[in-house]
Design a protein around this motif. Structure first.
Motif, PDB file in Angstrom:
ATOM      1  N   ASP A  13      38.421  17.346  -6.700  1.00  0.00           N
ATOM      2  CA  ASP A  13      39.554  18.650  -7.715  1.00  0.00           C
ATOM      3  C   ASP A  13      38.135  18.789  -9.321  1.00  0.00           C
ATOM      4  OD1 ASP A  13      41.293  19.036  -6.124  1.00  0.00           O
ATOM      5  OD2 ASP A  13      42.981  18.153  -6.378  1.00  0.00           O
ATOM      6  N   GLU A  14      37.737  17.973  -9.892  1.00  0.00           N
ATOM      7  CA  GLU A  14      37.051  18.120 -10.651  1.00  0.00           C
ATOM      8  C   GLU A  14      36.108  16.919 -10.239  1.00  0.00           C
ATOM      9  OE1 GLU A  14      38.228  16.101 -15.492  1.00  0.00           O
ATOM     10  OE2 GLU A  14      40.052  16.685 -13.875  1.00  0.00           O
ATOM     11  N   LYS A  32      40.620  12.943  -6.570  1.00  0.00           N
ATOM     12  CA  LYS A  32      40.361  14.783  -7.302  1.00  0.00           C
ATOM     13  C   LYS A  32      39.607  14.552  -8.329  1.00  0.00           C
ATOM     14  CE  LYS A  32      44.537  14.370 -10.782  1.00  0.00           C
ATOM     15  NZ  LYS A  32      45.890  13.782 -11.163  1.00  0.00           N
ATOM     16  N   ARG A  33      39.007  13.061  -8.586  1.00  0.00           N
ATOM     17  CA  ARG A  33      37.841  12.958  -9.970  1.00  0.00           C
ATOM     18  C   ARG A  33      36.647  12.408  -9.611  1.00  0.00           C
ATOM     19  NH1 ARG A  33      39.369  10.588 -15.736  1.00  0.00           N
ATOM     20  NH2 ARG A  33      37.848  12.235 -16.991  1.00  0.00           N
ATOM     21  N   LEU A  34      36.156  12.983  -9.962  1.00  0.00           N
ATOM     22  CA  LEU A  34      34.644  12.069 -10.494  1.00  0.00           C
ATOM     23  C   LEU A  34      33.640  12.410 -11.353  1.00  0.00           C
ATOM     24  CD1 LEU A  34      32.280  10.256  -8.650  1.00  0.00           C
ATOM     25  CD2 LEU A  34      31.341  12.794  -8.108  1.00  0.00           C
ATOM     26  N   GLY A  50      39.702   7.950  -1.183  1.00  0.00           N
ATOM     27  CA  GLY A  50      41.650   8.540  -0.695  1.00  0.00           C
ATOM     28  C   GLY A  50      41.880   9.050  -2.010  1.00  0.00           C
ATOM     29  N   GLY A  51      41.694  10.242  -2.155  1.00  0.00           N
ATOM     30  CA  GLY A  51      42.130  10.854  -3.212  1.00  0.00           C
ATOM     31  C   GLY A  51      42.530  11.279  -4.322  1.00  0.00           C
ATOM     32  N   GLY A  52      41.737   9.484  -5.002  1.00  0.00           N
ATOM     33  CA  GLY A  52      42.515   9.596  -6.713  1.00  0.00           C
ATOM     34  C   GLY A  52      40.776   9.524  -7.456  1.00  0.00           C
ATOM     35  N   GLU A  53      40.536   8.781  -8.312  1.00  0.00           N
ATOM     36  CA  GLU A  53      39.823   8.699  -9.158  1.00  0.00           C
ATOM     37  C   GLU A  53      38.528   7.986  -9.304  1.00  0.00           C
ATOM     38  OE1 GLU A  53      41.509  10.594 -13.042  1.00  0.00           O
ATOM     39  OE2 GLU A  53      42.231   8.779 -13.408  1.00  0.00           O
ATOM     40  N   LEU A  54      37.517   8.303  -9.508  1.00  0.00           N
ATOM     41  CA  LEU A  54      36.532   7.000  -9.336  1.00  0.00           C
ATOM     42  C   LEU A  54      35.819   7.973 -10.945  1.00  0.00           C
ATOM     43  CD1 LEU A  54      33.869   5.167  -8.779  1.00  0.00           C
ATOM     44  CD2 LEU A  54      32.941   6.461  -6.979  1.00  0.00           C
ATOM     45  N   ILE A  55      35.398   6.866 -11.633  1.00  0.00           N
ATOM     46  CA  ILE A  55      34.772   7.035 -12.959  1.00  0.00           C
ATOM     47  C   ILE A  55      33.701   5.775 -13.145  1.00  0.00           C
ATOM     48  CG2 ILE A  55      35.266   6.935 -14.989  1.00  0.00           C
ATOM     49  CD1 ILE A  55      37.852   7.651 -15.093  1.00  0.00           C
ATOM     50  N   MET A  56      32.478   6.357 -13.588  1.00  0.00           N
ATOM     51  CA  MET A  56      30.959   5.851 -12.967  1.00  0.00           C
ATOM     52  C   MET A  56      30.815   5.731 -14.452  1.00  0.00           C
ATOM     53  SD  MET A  56      29.588   7.097  -9.509  1.00  0.00           S
ATOM     54  CE  MET A  56      28.868   5.706  -9.181  1.00  0.00           C
ATOM     55  N   GLY A  57      30.027   4.488 -15.152  1.00  0.00           N
ATOM     56  CA  GLY A  57      29.814   4.545 -17.017  1.00  0.00           C
ATOM     57  C   GLY A  57      28.041   4.662 -16.607  1.00  0.00           C
TER      58      GLY A  57
END
Length: 142
Positions: A13-14, A32-34, A50-57
């Protein structure tokens, strides 16, 4: 330059992808968000689902075949099948944070769950090949 191989499948989605990122062959992303910080990469055959969020530095490496699972069915629902009605399932969706310079080894699994819907992997942490994590991980400070 951002390099995304044509065989990668991305459903988001984002998405916020910085410069110098890489998404390899046969990577599957359903989130949902990458967010990918500069210099980060997801190597061939890895998945973030899984439809959640993954936030990578910055400068994060997700190695070959690793699985980052941001949503999972829990056994407290009546069903654990994607074909079952959503109201009869208990799905936990969450967020996986990978801080700067994290390395996720080949075929490692990181999975959110009911007790840990948010998982943070601390700066510089190395997760070995084939490891499984359901909780936060950080390097000890000296």
């Amino acid at each position: 330059m951002v390099k995304i191989y044509p065989t990668a499948k991305i459903i988001c989605d984002e998405m916020d992808i910085e410069k110098a990122n890489y998404i390899g062959d046969y990577v599957f992303i359903y989130l949902k968000r990458l967010v990918m910080g500069e210099g980060s990469q997801i190597n061939a055959f890895a998945s973030a689902t899984g439809g959640g969020e993954l936030i990578m530095g910055r400068n994060v490496v997700v190695s070959y075949g690793a699985r980052l699972i941001t949503g999972t069915d829990q056994p407290v629902g009546r069903y654990m099948s994607d074909s079952a009605p959503e109201e009869e399932r208990y799905v936990v969706r969450g967020t996986i944070f990978l801080d700067d310079n994290v390395f996720i080894g080949a075929n490692a699994v990181i999975c959110v769950n009911r007790r840990s819907p948010v998982i943070a992997i601390g700066r510089g942490t190395v997760i070995g090949a084939g490891a499984v994590s359901y909780t936060h991980l950080t390097l000890p400070t000296n």
